[in-house]
Design an enzyme around this catalytic site. Structure first.
Site, mmCIF file in Angstrom:
data_model
loop_
_atom_site.group_PDB
_atom_site.id
_atom_site.type_symbol
_atom_site.label_atom_id
_atom_site.label_comp_id
_atom_site.label_asym_id
_atom_site.label_seq_id
_atom_site.Cartn_x
_atom_site.Cartn_y
_atom_site.Cartn_z
ATOM 1 N N ASP A 30 50.661 51.625 40.581
ATOM 2 C CA ASP A 30 49.593 50.868 41.233
ATOM 3 C C ASP A 30 48.242 51.311 40.656
ATOM 4 O OD1 ASP A 30 49.446 49.275 44.244
ATOM 5 O OD2 ASP A 30 47.591 50.073 43.401
ATOM 6 N N ILE A 31 47.363 50.343 40.447
ATOM 7 C CA ILE A 31 46.059 50.630 39.842
ATOM 8 C C ILE A 31 45.158 51.427 40.805
ATOM 9 C CG2 ILE A 31 44.771 48.567 40.617
ATOM 10 C CD1 ILE A 31 43.908 48.202 37.672
ATOM 11 N N ASN A 87 54.289 44.267 52.200
ATOM 12 C CA ASN A 87 53.371 43.511 53.041
ATOM 13 C C ASN A 87 53.695 42.030 52.910
ATOM 14 O OD1 ASN A 87 51.965 45.911 53.677
ATOM 15 N ND2 ASN A 87 50.791 45.760 51.780
ATOM 16 N N GLU A 95 47.921 41.088 49.455
ATOM 17 C CA GLU A 95 46.820 40.567 48.644
ATOM 18 C C GLU A 95 47.311 39.844 47.403
ATOM 19 O OE1 GLU A 95 44.059 43.737 47.975
ATOM 20 O OE2 GLU A 95 43.500 43.774 50.106
ATOM 21 N N VAL A 96 48.395 40.329 46.835
ATOM 22 C CA VAL A 96 48.962 39.681 45.649
ATOM 23 C C VAL A 96 50.192 38.886 46.090
ATOM 24 C CG1 VAL A 96 49.957 40.025 43.354
ATOM 25 C CG2 VAL A 96 48.112 41.531 44.147
ATOM 26 N N HIS A 100 56.387 42.208 46.142
ATOM 27 C CA HIS A 100 56.428 43.563 45.586
ATOM 28 C C HIS A 100 56.750 44.568 46.668
ATOM 29 C CE1 HIS A 100 52.270 42.537 46.685
ATOM 30 N NE2 HIS A 100 52.107 43.803 47.028
ATOM 31 N N HIS A 102 56.039 48.522 47.593
ATOM 32 C CA HIS A 102 55.287 49.731 47.283
ATOM 33 C C HIS A 102 56.227 50.918 47.465
ATOM 34 C CE1 HIS A 102 51.151 47.894 47.775
ATOM 35 N NE2 HIS A 102 51.849 47.043 48.500
HETATM 36 P P1 5GP Z 1 49.398 44.165 48.536
HETATM 37 O O1 5GP Z 1 48.148 44.419 49.310
HETATM 38 O O2 5GP Z 1 49.470 42.744 48.028
HETATM 39 O O3 5GP Z 1 50.637 44.583 49.255
HETATM 40 O O4 5GP Z 1 49.336 45.130 47.296
HETATM 41 C C1 5GP Z 1 48.869 44.756 46.052
HETATM 42 C C2 5GP Z 1 48.751 46.021 45.231
HETATM 43 O O5 5GP Z 1 48.600 45.657 43.877
HETATM 44 C C3 5GP Z 1 47.551 46.891 45.605
HETATM 45 O O6 5GP Z 1 48.009 48.182 45.997
HETATM 46 C C4 5GP Z 1 46.715 46.919 44.319
HETATM 47 O O7 5GP Z 1 46.116 48.173 44.098
HETATM 48 C C5 5GP Z 1 47.725 46.557 43.255
HETATM 49 N N1 5GP Z 1 47.168 45.862 42.103
HETATM 50 C C6 5GP Z 1 46.379 44.753 42.130
HETATM 51 N N2 5GP Z 1 46.069 44.361 40.875
HETATM 52 C C7 5GP Z 1 46.685 45.234 40.048
HETATM 53 C C8 5GP Z 1 46.717 45.346 38.611
HETATM 54 O O8 5GP Z 1 46.134 44.564 37.853
HETATM 55 N N3 5GP Z 1 47.445 46.372 38.089
HETATM 56 C C9 5GP Z 1 48.114 47.257 38.899
HETATM 57 N N4 5GP Z 1 48.813 48.222 38.284
HETATM 58 N N5 5GP Z 1 48.101 47.167 40.251
HETATM 59 C C10 5GP Z 1 47.384 46.183 40.810
#
Ligand code: 5GP
Ligand code: ZN
Length: 114
Positions: A30-31, A87, A95-96, A100, A102
């Site tokens: 994760d970034i 999530n 958010e994405v 996925h 985590h």
């Molecule tokens: P969500 O909130 O959708 O469950 O988690 C999305 C995750 O994707 C976040 O923890 C965020 O830091 C990670 N993320 C978003 N964009 C990128 C990216 O371009 N590269 C990587 N490695 N992680 C990302």
């Protein structure tokens, strides 16, 4: 899918630290890590949320869990253990919009969600 950031990672249009790859799944760091180890495990197929999984995806689901097992061994966290979080949609804080999981590890989690 065109505007999906995770599809761009899969297509190598965006660079990441790849942790694991098999036929149906990739995993990368994760970034914005929320734990000493924070890996995202995603299907290569663009599936938006956990609610969009169907019977036809059973091989993908199996490969996701196979990936988790392999990553746990590779990162040496199979003894200590780890936390998995998915999530879903707005109230879940997704958010994405590409499914996925985590994988959070390297510290002991208490009652807090993360
Ligand atoms: P969500 O909130 O959708 O469950 O988690 C999305 C995750 O994707 C976040 O923890 C965020 O830091 C990670 N993320 C978003 N964009 C990128 C990216 O371009 N590269 C990587 N490695 N992680 C990302
Ligand atoms: Zn996608």
């Amino acid at each position: 899918m065109e505007d999906c950031i995770f599809c761009k990672i899969i297509n190598k249009e965006i660079k990441t630290d790849l942790v694991y790859e098999n036929e149906n799944v990739i995993a990368f760091n994760d970034i914005n890590p929320k734990a000493p180890i924070h890996v995202l495990i995603i299907p290569k197929k663009h599936i938006e949320t956990v609610l969009d999984l169907n019977t036809e995806d059973k091989e993908i689901i199996a490969d996701i869990y196979k990936a988790i097992k392999e990553i746990a061994k590779k990162l040496n966290i199979d003894e200590q253990g780890f936390r998995l979080i998915t999530n879903c949609k707005e109230y879940g804080g997704q958010e994405v919009m590409h499914l996925h999981i985590h994988l959070l590890a390297g510290k002991k989690f208490g009652e807090n969600i993360i």
